[in-house]
Design a protein around this motif. Sequence first.
Motif, PDB file in Angstrom:
ATOM      1  N   GLU A 134       0.913  -1.101  -0.051  1.00 21.54           N
ATOM      2  CA  GLU A 134       0.104  -0.036  -0.126  1.00 21.54           C
ATOM      3  C   GLU A 134       0.976   1.185   0.006  1.00 21.54           C
ATOM      4  OE1 GLU A 134      -3.606   1.962  -0.467  1.00 21.54           O
ATOM      5  OE2 GLU A 134      -3.073  -0.035  -0.605  1.00 21.54           O
ATOM      6  N   GLN A 135       2.007   1.053   0.835  1.00 22.61           N
ATOM      7  CA  GLN A 135       2.741   2.374   0.783  1.00 22.61           C
ATOM      8  C   GLN A 135       3.419   2.954  -0.755  1.00 22.61           C
ATOM      9  OE1 GLN A 135       6.934   1.447   2.185  1.00 22.61           O
ATOM     10  NE2 GLN A 135       7.016   3.663   3.075  1.00 22.61           N
ATOM     11  N   TYR A 136       3.889   1.726  -1.435  1.00 20.16           N
ATOM     12  CA  TYR A 136       4.214   1.773  -2.961  1.00 20.16           C
ATOM     13  C   TYR A 136       3.182   2.227  -3.517  1.00 20.16           C
ATOM     14  CZ  TYR A 136       6.969   1.171  -7.015  1.00 20.16           C
ATOM     15  OH  TYR A 136       7.627   1.376  -8.396  1.00 20.16           O
ATOM     16  N   LEU A 137       1.788   1.801  -3.713  1.00 21.22           N
ATOM     17  CA  LEU A 137       0.675   2.289  -4.397  1.00 21.22           C
ATOM     18  C   LEU A 137       0.543   3.636  -4.116  1.00 21.22           C
ATOM     19  CD1 LEU A 137      -1.827  -0.424  -4.148  1.00 21.22           C
ATOM     20  CD2 LEU A 137      -0.445   0.124  -6.085  1.00 21.22           C
ATOM     21  N   ARG A 138       0.593   4.269  -2.873  1.00 22.45           N
ATOM     22  CA  ARG A 138       0.225   5.496  -2.403  1.00 22.45           C
ATOM     23  C   ARG A 138       1.337   6.454  -3.019  1.00 22.45           C
ATOM     24  NH1 ARG A 138      -2.465   5.164   3.609  1.00 22.45           N
ATOM     25  NH2 ARG A 138      -4.034   3.887   3.062  1.00 22.45           N
ATOM     26  N   PHE A 139       2.408   5.974  -2.477  1.00 17.35           N
ATOM     27  CA  PHE A 139       3.729   7.113  -2.572  1.00 17.35           C
ATOM     28  C   PHE A 139       4.781   6.693  -3.591  1.00 17.35           C
ATOM     29  CE2 PHE A 139       1.955   6.862   1.677  1.00 17.35           C
ATOM     30  CZ  PHE A 139       1.573   8.231   1.744  1.00 17.35           C
ATOM     31  N   HIS A 140       4.692   5.448  -4.095  1.00 19.09           N
ATOM     32  CA  HIS A 140       5.671   4.963  -5.219  1.00 19.09           C
ATOM     33  C   HIS A 140       7.032   5.225  -4.657  1.00 19.09           C
ATOM     34  CE1 HIS A 140       5.502   3.946  -9.518  1.00 19.09           C
ATOM     35  NE2 HIS A 140       4.375   3.205  -9.270  1.00 19.09           N
ATOM     36  N   THR A 141       7.188   4.768  -3.610  1.00 18.23           N
ATOM     37  CA  THR A 141       8.447   4.785  -2.773  1.00 18.23           C
ATOM     38  C   THR A 141       8.550   3.904  -1.485  1.00 18.23           C
ATOM     39  OG1 THR A 141      10.274   6.005  -1.759  1.00 18.23           O
ATOM     40  CG2 THR A 141       8.241   6.792  -1.170  1.00 18.23           C
ATOM     41  N   PHE A 142       9.788   3.422  -1.345  1.00 17.60           N
ATOM     42  CA  PHE A 142       9.627   2.717  -0.032  1.00 17.60           C
ATOM     43  C   PHE A 142      10.461   3.417   1.122  1.00 17.60           C
ATOM     44  CE2 PHE A 142       9.582  -1.337  -3.096  1.00 17.60           C
ATOM     45  CZ  PHE A 142       8.299  -1.635  -2.694  1.00 17.60           C
ATOM     46  N   LYS A 143      10.645   4.599   0.940  1.00 19.84           N
ATOM     47  CA  LYS A 143      11.185   5.590   1.830  1.00 19.84           C
ATOM     48  C   LYS A 143      10.261   5.865   2.700  1.00 19.84           C
ATOM     49  CE  LYS A 143      15.000   7.062  -1.167  1.00 19.84           C
ATOM     50  NZ  LYS A 143      15.932   8.231  -1.749  1.00 19.84           N
ATOM     51  N   ASP A 144      10.521   5.567   4.055  1.00 22.64           N
ATOM     52  CA  ASP A 144       9.232   5.989   4.975  1.00 22.64           C
ATOM     53  C   ASP A 144       9.410   7.397   5.173  1.00 22.64           C
ATOM     54  OD1 ASP A 144       9.042   3.179   5.134  1.00 22.64           O
ATOM     55  OD2 ASP A 144       9.155   3.160   7.435  1.00 22.64           O
ATOM     56  N   THR A 203      17.063   3.027  -6.446  1.00 24.80           N
ATOM     57  CA  THR A 203      16.165   2.562  -5.570  1.00 24.80           C
ATOM     58  C   THR A 203      16.931   1.371  -4.439  1.00 24.80           C
ATOM     59  OG1 THR A 203      14.018   2.717  -6.801  1.00 24.80           O
ATOM     60  CG2 THR A 203      13.992   1.148  -4.899  1.00 24.80           C
ATOM     61  N   VAL A 204      17.535   0.615  -4.989  1.00 24.57           N
ATOM     62  CA  VAL A 204      18.131  -0.534  -4.405  1.00 24.57           C
ATOM     63  C   VAL A 204      19.507   0.036  -3.293  1.00 24.57           C
ATOM     64  CG1 VAL A 204      19.645  -2.523  -4.381  1.00 24.57           C
ATOM     65  CG2 VAL A 204      17.641  -2.179  -5.932  1.00 24.57           C
ATOM     66  N   VAL A 205      20.011   1.387  -3.941  1.00 26.83           N
ATOM     67  CA  VAL A 205      20.957   1.660  -3.078  1.00 26.83           C
ATOM     68  C   VAL A 205      20.687   3.039  -2.347  1.00 26.83           C
ATOM     69  CG1 VAL A 205      22.985   0.732  -4.440  1.00 26.83           C
ATOM     70  CG2 VAL A 205      21.951   2.851  -5.333  1.00 26.83           C
ATOM     71  N   LEU A 206      19.490   3.097  -2.242  1.00 27.00           N
ATOM     72  CA  LEU A 206      18.998   4.414  -1.632  1.00 27.00           C
ATOM     73  C   LEU A 206      19.400   5.737  -2.359  1.00 27.00           C
ATOM     74  CD1 LEU A 206      19.645   3.400   1.921  1.00 27.00           C
ATOM     75  CD2 LEU A 206      17.542   2.879   0.748  1.00 27.00           C
TER      76      LEU A 206
END
Length: 273
Positions: free
Chosen positions: A84-94, A177-180
């Motif tokens: 859901e985080q990715y669907l909403r924001f397209h990122t995994f960065k909290d 994305t993998v290396v932040l």
Amino acid sequence: METNLGSASFIGDHEEWFAAYAANRCAIEAARPSGDVGPMHLKTRHSMAVLNNARRMVDSERFSVVQGRICLLAALYHDVGRFEQYLRFHTFKDKESCNHGQLGLRILKQEKRLDGEDPAIRKAVLAAVILHNRFALPEGLPEDTAIAAHVVRDADKLDILQVMDEHLKGPKPYNPTVVLSLPDTAGMYSEAVIQAALEGRVAAYADLRSVNDFRLLLGTWFFDMHFDSSRRQFVEDGHALNLLQGLPDFPPYKAVRQGLLEKLGALRDAPSY
């Protein structure tokens, strides 16, 4: 304590629901004009890998039947909020979106996923999910919650090590994305990350300045492995050694690189390890 989990370790119904939920979220992303389901597929694979790592720990450590079930459920669901985080924001960065542990807690409650479990199991699993991504766990946690949270955190790190090792062995440029989104610049480094490694403590994400810092931070995770079984896997899998060997063999990384490689290599080669 009981060590034979028997039927208590069977969470097949939960695994089936998780697979269906993840597939549904991926389908929603795929239907978008510019949808990219690759990162979500990685999280599906990651969740199952963390579950497998948790099973190895549960099989090795002297947990009770109830503790083992809590650990497995928490491992399976620890990243359920990522979709859901990715669907909403397209990122995994909290920091740029939301706390995925808290979002996972809300999803599990909304979906009533743990309503069929004993209340004590449900409470401990939810607590482990919301706590798993903290830099450090709070003091005074109930034993079952603390064990599950530590299992998830160790299992999570072990899979991230494999993912990072495989990615950083591949061709450049690295996936941002993998290396932040960190720069792969040889002369750029963080004194704080190097100091943490020299002092035998876990480095902080907030101090990262480069991909090499990230390599070193991953190596410092050994100092936060909570169980004999996870420390053993950390060394025997070889991913941390590979990541550390990729560090520059010159200052300021040289001394800390050599020290960590010698420590992990000695543990790997020790007859009793």
